[in-house]
Scaffold this motif. Structure first.
Motif, PDB file in Angstrom:
ATOM      1  N   GLY A  95     -24.178 -10.154 -29.048  1.00  0.00           N
ATOM      2  CA  GLY A  95     -24.907 -10.575 -27.853  1.00  0.00           C
ATOM      3  C   GLY A  95     -24.077 -11.478 -26.969  1.00  0.00           C
ATOM      4  N   GLU A  96     -23.388 -12.439 -27.591  1.00  0.00           N
ATOM      5  CA  GLU A  96     -22.537 -13.354 -26.810  1.00  0.00           C
ATOM      6  C   GLU A  96     -21.373 -12.607 -26.174  1.00  0.00           C
ATOM      7  OE1 GLU A  96     -21.466 -16.232 -29.691  1.00  0.00           O
ATOM      8  OE2 GLU A  96     -23.375 -17.330 -29.587  1.00  0.00           O
ATOM      9  N   GLN A  97     -20.803 -11.643 -26.889  1.00  0.00           N
ATOM     10  CA  GLN A  97     -19.684 -10.874 -26.358  1.00  0.00           C
ATOM     11  C   GLN A  97     -20.106 -10.047 -25.151  1.00  0.00           C
ATOM     12  OE1 GLN A  97     -16.492 -11.141 -27.510  1.00  0.00           O
ATOM     13  NE2 GLN A  97     -15.896  -9.914 -25.718  1.00  0.00           N
ATOM     14  N   ALA A  98     -21.315  -9.453 -25.228  1.00  0.00           N
ATOM     15  CA  ALA A  98     -21.819  -8.656 -24.100  1.00  0.00           C
ATOM     16  C   ALA A  98     -21.989  -9.530 -22.865  1.00  0.00           C
ATOM     17  CB  ALA A  98     -23.146  -7.997 -24.479  1.00  0.00           C
ATOM     18  N   ALA A  99     -22.582 -10.730 -23.038  1.00  0.00           N
ATOM     19  CA  ALA A  99     -22.764 -11.629 -21.898  1.00  0.00           C
ATOM     20  C   ALA A  99     -21.423 -12.083 -21.347  1.00  0.00           C
ATOM     21  CB  ALA A  99     -23.609 -12.837 -22.323  1.00  0.00           C
ATOM     22  N   PHE A 100     -20.450 -12.332 -22.229  1.00  0.00           N
ATOM     23  CA  PHE A 100     -19.121 -12.763 -21.788  1.00  0.00           C
ATOM     24  C   PHE A 100     -18.413 -11.647 -21.028  1.00  0.00           C
ATOM     25  CE2 PHE A 100     -14.531 -13.075 -22.550  1.00  0.00           C
ATOM     26  CZ  PHE A 100     -14.274 -14.330 -22.016  1.00  0.00           C
ATOM     27  N   ASP A 101     -18.457 -10.415 -21.546  1.00  0.00           N
ATOM     28  CA  ASP A 101     -17.779  -9.299 -20.888  1.00  0.00           C
ATOM     29  C   ASP A 101     -18.342  -9.040 -19.489  1.00  0.00           C
ATOM     30  OD1 ASP A 101     -16.224  -9.010 -23.105  1.00  0.00           O
ATOM     31  OD2 ASP A 101     -17.387  -7.348 -23.964  1.00  0.00           O
ATOM     32  N   GLU A 149     -36.699 -15.531 -17.738  1.00  0.00           N
ATOM     33  CA  GLU A 149     -35.986 -14.746 -16.738  1.00  0.00           C
ATOM     34  C   GLU A 149     -36.769 -14.723 -15.430  1.00  0.00           C
ATOM     35  OE1 GLU A 149     -33.000 -13.462 -16.937  1.00  0.00           O
ATOM     36  OE2 GLU A 149     -32.705 -14.186 -18.982  1.00  0.00           O
ATOM     37  N   SER A 150     -36.081 -14.477 -14.318  1.00  0.00           N
ATOM     38  CA  SER A 150     -36.699 -14.513 -12.998  1.00  0.00           C
ATOM     39  C   SER A 150     -37.638 -13.318 -12.814  1.00  0.00           C
ATOM     40  CB  SER A 150     -35.629 -14.494 -11.906  1.00  0.00           C
ATOM     41  OG  SER A 150     -34.939 -13.250 -11.934  1.00  0.00           O
ATOM     42  N   PRO A 151     -38.625 -13.441 -11.902  1.00  0.00           N
ATOM     43  CA  PRO A 151     -39.559 -12.323 -11.670  1.00  0.00           C
ATOM     44  C   PRO A 151     -38.865 -11.034 -11.246  1.00  0.00           C
ATOM     45  CG  PRO A 151     -40.427 -14.335 -10.708  1.00  0.00           C
ATOM     46  CD  PRO A 151     -39.030 -14.653 -11.167  1.00  0.00           C
ATOM     47  N   LYS A 152     -37.760 -11.125 -10.515  1.00  0.00           N
ATOM     48  CA  LYS A 152     -37.051  -9.907 -10.099  1.00  0.00           C
ATOM     49  C   LYS A 152     -36.482  -9.161 -11.307  1.00  0.00           C
ATOM     50  CE  LYS A 152     -35.691 -11.315  -5.417  1.00  0.00           C
ATOM     51  NZ  LYS A 152     -34.550 -11.550  -4.510  1.00  0.00           N
ATOM     52  N   ILE A 153     -35.897  -9.920 -12.234  1.00  0.00           N
ATOM     53  CA  ILE A 153     -35.350  -9.301 -13.444  1.00  0.00           C
ATOM     54  C   ILE A 153     -36.477  -8.681 -14.272  1.00  0.00           C
ATOM     55  CG2 ILE A 153     -34.072  -9.710 -15.577  1.00  0.00           C
ATOM     56  CD1 ILE A 153     -32.349  -9.976 -13.103  1.00  0.00           C
ATOM     57  N   VAL A 154     -37.579  -9.409 -14.410  1.00  0.00           N
ATOM     58  CA  VAL A 154     -38.728  -8.906 -15.192  1.00  0.00           C
ATOM     59  C   VAL A 154     -39.260  -7.613 -14.583  1.00  0.00           C
ATOM     60  CG1 VAL A 154     -41.085  -9.415 -15.911  1.00  0.00           C
ATOM     61  CG2 VAL A 154     -39.348 -11.200 -16.042  1.00  0.00           C
ATOM     62  N   HIS A 155     -39.381  -7.602 -13.253  1.00  0.00           N
ATOM     63  CA  HIS A 155     -39.893  -6.386 -12.590  1.00  0.00           C
ATOM     64  C   HIS A 155     -38.928  -5.211 -12.757  1.00  0.00           C
ATOM     65  CE1 HIS A 155     -41.620  -3.697  -9.655  1.00  0.00           C
ATOM     66  NE2 HIS A 155     -40.492  -3.686  -8.992  1.00  0.00           N
ATOM     67  N   VAL A 177     -24.453  -9.189  -7.309  1.00  0.00           N
ATOM     68  CA  VAL A 177     -23.839  -8.399  -8.380  1.00  0.00           C
ATOM     69  C   VAL A 177     -24.231  -8.942  -9.748  1.00  0.00           C
ATOM     70  CG1 VAL A 177     -21.650  -7.694  -9.409  1.00  0.00           C
ATOM     71  CG2 VAL A 177     -21.906  -7.717  -6.919  1.00  0.00           C
ATOM     72  N   LYS A 178     -24.187 -10.265  -9.932  1.00  0.00           N
ATOM     73  CA  LYS A 178     -24.506 -10.843 -11.240  1.00  0.00           C
ATOM     74  C   LYS A 178     -25.963 -10.586 -11.625  1.00  0.00           C
ATOM     75  CE  LYS A 178     -20.985 -14.456 -11.519  1.00  0.00           C
ATOM     76  NZ  LYS A 178     -20.722 -15.896 -11.731  1.00  0.00           N
ATOM     77  N   GLN A 179     -26.828 -10.659 -10.631  1.00  0.00           N
ATOM     78  CA  GLN A 179     -28.242 -10.374 -10.903  1.00  0.00           C
ATOM     79  C   GLN A 179     -28.439  -8.917 -11.317  1.00  0.00           C
ATOM     80  OE1 GLN A 179     -31.212 -10.375  -7.625  1.00  0.00           O
ATOM     81  NE2 GLN A 179     -32.174 -12.058  -8.737  1.00  0.00           N
ATOM     82  N   HIS A 219     -24.281 -15.531 -17.489  1.00  0.00           N
ATOM     83  CA  HIS A 219     -24.439 -16.769 -18.232  1.00  0.00           C
ATOM     84  C   HIS A 219     -25.880 -17.267 -18.131  1.00  0.00           C
ATOM     85  CE1 HIS A 219     -20.089 -16.803 -18.538  1.00  0.00           C
ATOM     86  NE2 HIS A 219     -19.989 -16.706 -17.210  1.00  0.00           N
ATOM     87  N   GLY A 220     -26.197 -18.215 -19.015  1.00  0.00           N
ATOM     88  CA  GLY A 220     -27.516 -18.838 -18.981  1.00  0.00           C
ATOM     89  C   GLY A 220     -28.607 -18.004 -19.625  1.00  0.00           C
ATOM     90  N   ILE A 221     -28.231 -17.060 -20.451  1.00  0.00           N
ATOM     91  CA  ILE A 221     -29.230 -16.242 -21.145  1.00  0.00           C
ATOM     92  C   ILE A 221     -29.699 -16.990 -22.390  1.00  0.00           C
ATOM     93  CG2 ILE A 221     -29.641 -14.059 -22.347  1.00  0.00           C
ATOM     94  CD1 ILE A 221     -27.607 -12.736 -20.587  1.00  0.00           C
ATOM     95  N   HIS A 222     -30.990 -16.945 -22.647  1.00  0.00           N
ATOM     96  CA  HIS A 222     -31.584 -17.647 -23.787  1.00  0.00           C
ATOM     97  C   HIS A 222     -30.963 -17.131 -25.092  1.00  0.00           C
ATOM     98  CE1 HIS A 222     -34.638 -19.182 -26.565  1.00  0.00           C
ATOM     99  NE2 HIS A 222     -35.017 -19.990 -25.593  1.00  0.00           N
ATOM    100  N   PRO A 223     -30.685 -18.033 -26.058  1.00  0.00           N
ATOM    101  CA  PRO A 223     -30.073 -17.591 -27.328  1.00  0.00           C
ATOM    102  C   PRO A 223     -30.872 -16.508 -28.052  1.00  0.00           C
ATOM    103  CG  PRO A 223     -29.990 -19.982 -27.147  1.00  0.00           C
ATOM    104  CD  PRO A 223     -30.798 -19.505 -25.991  1.00  0.00           C
ATOM    105  N   GLU A 224     -32.206 -16.576 -27.992  1.00  0.00           N
ATOM    106  CA  GLU A 224     -33.005 -15.544 -28.651  1.00  0.00           C
ATOM    107  C   GLU A 224     -32.824 -14.187 -27.973  1.00  0.00           C
ATOM    108  OE1 GLU A 224     -34.698 -15.733 -31.453  1.00  0.00           O
ATOM    109  OE2 GLU A 224     -34.055 -17.810 -31.680  1.00  0.00           O
ATOM    110  N   VAL A 225     -32.655 -14.206 -26.664  1.00  0.00           N
ATOM    111  CA  VAL A 225     -32.414 -12.952 -25.939  1.00  0.00           C
ATOM    112  C   VAL A 225     -31.052 -12.377 -26.328  1.00  0.00           C
ATOM    113  CG1 VAL A 225     -32.162 -11.904 -23.649  1.00  0.00           C
ATOM    114  CG2 VAL A 225     -33.904 -13.647 -24.042  1.00  0.00           C
TER     115      VAL A 225
END
Length: 521
Positions: free
Chosen positions: A304-310, A396-402, A359-361, A314-320
Motif C-alpha cells: 500500500g505504501e509503495q503504491a502511494a509512493f509510486d 476522503e473528499s466528496p469528489k473522491i467518494v463520488h 492530476v493528483k486528485q 500522500h495523506g492517505i489514511h493508514p487503514e486505507v
C-alpha cells in the motif's frame, strides 16, 4: 294416623303385660299393673299427640315457606321478563323514531333535489338564450368591424398571424443569441466532457496476472505427511489458516480453497515453509502460520505504501493503505486488482493532465476506485458502494467518494473526475480479451444477454455494454407501459440469473421512449 298407631301399640303392650302379670302374680297384682299401664299409655298417648301436633305444625310451616319462596321466585322471573320486554319495546320505539327521522330527511332531500333540478333547468334555458344573444351580437359586431376596417375576418386573421410570427421570430432570435452566449461561457467545460466521453470508448492491451491457489509438492509422498496421523496435521493447518486443503489425485500438488485471498496467501506461505523445513506437526504448524501472518501483514502494508509512493499520492489514511495492499491478493476476471488499480491511477493522471484538471486528485481517485474489493467478500453490496463508504469513513473528499461510487454507475456520474475513473477502468479491464477471457466466450456471453432480453414481448432491441456488466433494453411504448417496464426489468434479471453463469452483477436497464411526430403540409 300416627297417633292411632301409637295407641294401638300401647294397648297391645298393656294387654300383653296384664296377661303376663295375671298368669304369674294373681288378680290384685294384675289390676295394679293394668292401672299403671293405662296411666303410662295415657301419658304416652298425650306425648304422641303433642309430638304429632308439632310435626304437623312444622310441616305446615315448611310447606308455607316453600310456597312463599316459589311465589317470590315466580314474581322475580315475571318482573325480569317484564323489564326485558320494556327494554325491547323501548329499543323498537327508538328504531321507529330513527326510521321516521330518516324518512323525513329522505323526503326533504328529494324535495331539495327536485328544486335544484328545476333551478338548473331554468338556468340552462337562460344560458341558452344568452348564448344565442351573444352569437347574434358577435355576428353583428364582426359585420360592423369588417365594414369599418374594409377587411374580412379571414384577412384580419392572417394579418394577426403574421404579426405573431414576426414577434415569435424576434423572441427566438434573442433566445438563440442568449443560448450562444451561455454556450461560449461553458464551452471549456463541455469540451472536457466530450473529450472524457470519447476517451471512455477507447481500450488498449495489457498483460494481466493470475493469483496462484495450487502449491506444488516435491513428491506425492509429502501428501501423507501433510495429512498426518489420523488427519491431525491437515486439521491443524485448516484450523490455523481458515483455508480448506484439498488433497486429491492431482499429481504433486495441493489445492488451497478459500474466499479470503489474504488467508489463502498465509496458507500458501505456511505450507511452502513446512515443506521446506520438513517438520510437520500441529505445534510447528501453529508457529509457522503465525510467522506467515506477520509476513503477509507486513507485505500488505509495504504494498500500500509503495503504491502511494509510486503515484505521488500522500495523506492517505493508514487503514486505507492496508486495504490497497490487500488488493495484491485479490483478482477479478483473473486480473490482479492491485496492478489494475495502479494502471487506472496512471491512466487517470495522464488524461487529467491532457484535460487540464487536478492530476493528483485524479490519481488518488483511480488508486482508490476498487477499494471495496478488498472487503467485498466480507460485506454485502456492490464493491463501488462499499469502497465509497470506506473512503468517506477515512476522511476522503466528496469528489473522491463520488468518483468511487460512480465508476460502475451505482451513482450517476456528475463530475469530470467520475467520468475519467470510468474511462480508465474501461481502459484497464472492461473490454474483450483484457482479462484473459477468450473472445469466443466473451462474444457468446454478450449474445446470450441480448437473446434473453429480446425473448420478452414488447422488446424492440437490446444492447450489452460495459463488457457484459450492463444490458440496455429498448421497449415499444405502445406495448409496454411505465409500470410494465419495471416488471419487465425484474423478469429479465431473474431469467439471466437462472440461465447464465457470470461473476459480479449485471445491471438491467429498460428504456421506454415516447415520440410525437407530425408533418407540415
Amino acid at each position: 294416623m300416627i297417633t292411632s298407631i301409637i295407641m294401638a301399640l300401647v294397648i297391645v303392650a298393656v294387654a300383653g303385660v296384664a296377661y303376663f302379670a295375671g298368669n304369674r302374680f294373681g288378680r290384685k297384682s294384675t289390676e295394679g299393673l293394668v292401672a299403671q299401664a293405662e296411666e303410662l299409655a295415657t301419658r304416652l298417648l298425650e306425648d304422641a299427640r303433642r309430638e304429632a301436633d308439632n310435626i304437623a305444625k312444622e310441616a305446615e310451616l315448611t310447606a308455607k315457606d316453600a310456597a312463599l319462596e316459589a311465589k317470590e321466585a315466580a314474581e322475580g322471573e315475571l318482573k325480569e321478563k317484564k323489564r326485558e320486554i320494556q327494554v325491547q319495546e323501548k329499543r323498537i320505539q327508538q328504531k321507529e323514531e330513527h326510521l321516521d327521522k330518516k324518512a323525513v330527511l329522505v323526503d326533504q332531500k328529494e324535495m331539495d333535489l327536485l328544486k335544484k333540478e328545476q333551478a338548473v333547468s331554468v338556468k340552462d334555458q337562460t344560458l341558452t338564450a344568452k348564448e344565442n344573444e351573444l352569437l347574434k351580437a358577435a355576428d353583428e359586431q364582426r359585420a360592423k368591424l369588417e365594414q369599418i376596417s374594409g377587411m374580412t375576418s379571414e384577412e384580419a386573421k392572417n394579418t394577426l398571424i403574421e404579426a405573431m410570427e414576426s414577434e415569435a421570430k424576434h423572441d427566438a432570435a434573442k433566445r438563440i443569441k442568449l443560448i450562444e452566449e451561455e454556450a461560449k461561457e461553458t464551452a471549456d467545460k463541455k469540451a472536457k466532457e466530450i473529450i472524457a466521453a470519447a476517451i471512455q470508448r477507447y481500450a488498449g492491451e495489457y498483460v494481466s496476472e493470475k493469483c496462484v491457489s495450487v502449491v506444488p509438492l516435491p513428491s506425492d509422498e509429502m501428501k501423507g505427511r501433510i495429512i498426518g496421523r489420523e488427519g491431525r496435521n491437515i486439521r491443524a493447518l485448516e484450523a490455523a489458516t481458515g483455508i480448506d486443503l484439498i488433497i486429491d489425485d492431482t499429481p504433486e500438488a495441493v489445492i488451497l480453497s478459500g474466499f479470503n485471498p489474504v488467508r489463502r496467501e498465509v496458507a500458501r506461505l505456511s505450507l511452502e515453509k513446512l515443506l521446506a523445513d520438513g517438520r510437520i506437526h500441529p505445534g510447528r504448524i501453529e508457529e509457522v502460520v503465525l510467522k506467515s501472518e506477520e509476513e503477509v501483514e507486513k507485505a500488505i502494508k509495504e504494498a500500500g505504501e509503495q503504491a502511494a509512493f509510486d503515484l505521488g499520492v500522500h495523506g492517505i489514511h493508514p487503514e486505507v493503505l492496508k486495504l490497497i495492499g490487500r488488493l495484491k491478493y485479490r483478482t477479478s476476471y483473473t486480473q490482479n486488482v492491485y496492478q489494475h488499480s495502479l494502471e487506472v491511477a496512471f491512466l487517470c493522471g495522464i488524461m487529467a493532465a491532457e484535460l487540464g484538471i487536478n492530476v493528483k486528485q485524479a490519481k488518488r481517485a483511480g488508486l482508490l476506485h476498487d477499494l471495496g474489493k478488498a472487503v467485498d467478500h466480507e460485506i454485502e453490496g456492490s464493491h463501488a458502494v462499499i469502497g465509497a463508504d470506506l473512503a468517506r469513513k477515512y476522511g476522503e473528499s466528496p469528489k473522491i467518494v463520488h468518483a468511487i461510487a460512480a465508476h460502475h454507475e451505482d451513482e450517476k456520474p456528475s463530475t469530470i473526475l467520475a467520468v475519467l475513473v470510468q474511462a480508465a477502468d474501461a481502459l484497464s479491464g472492461a473490454r474483450p480479451g483484457a482479462r484473459r477471457e477468450m473472445m469466443e466466450s466473451y462474444v457468446k456471453r454478450l449474445e446470450d444477454l441480448e437473446r434473453i432480453a429480446t425473448s420478452f414481448s414488447g422488446v424492440s432491441g437490446s444492447f450489452a455494454i460495459q463488457a457484459g456488466r450492463e444490458i440496455r433494453v429498448m421497449v415499444s411504448s405502445e406495448q409496454v407501459s411505465d409500470d410494465q417496464s419495471v416488471i419487465l426489468a425484474r423478469d429479465i434479471a431473474k431469467k439471466i440469473e437462472s440461465e447464465m453463469t457470470y461473476p459480479g452483477m449485471i445491471k438491467v436497464n429498460v428504456i421506454r421512449e415516447t415520440r410525437a411526430t407530425e408533418y407540415a403540409k
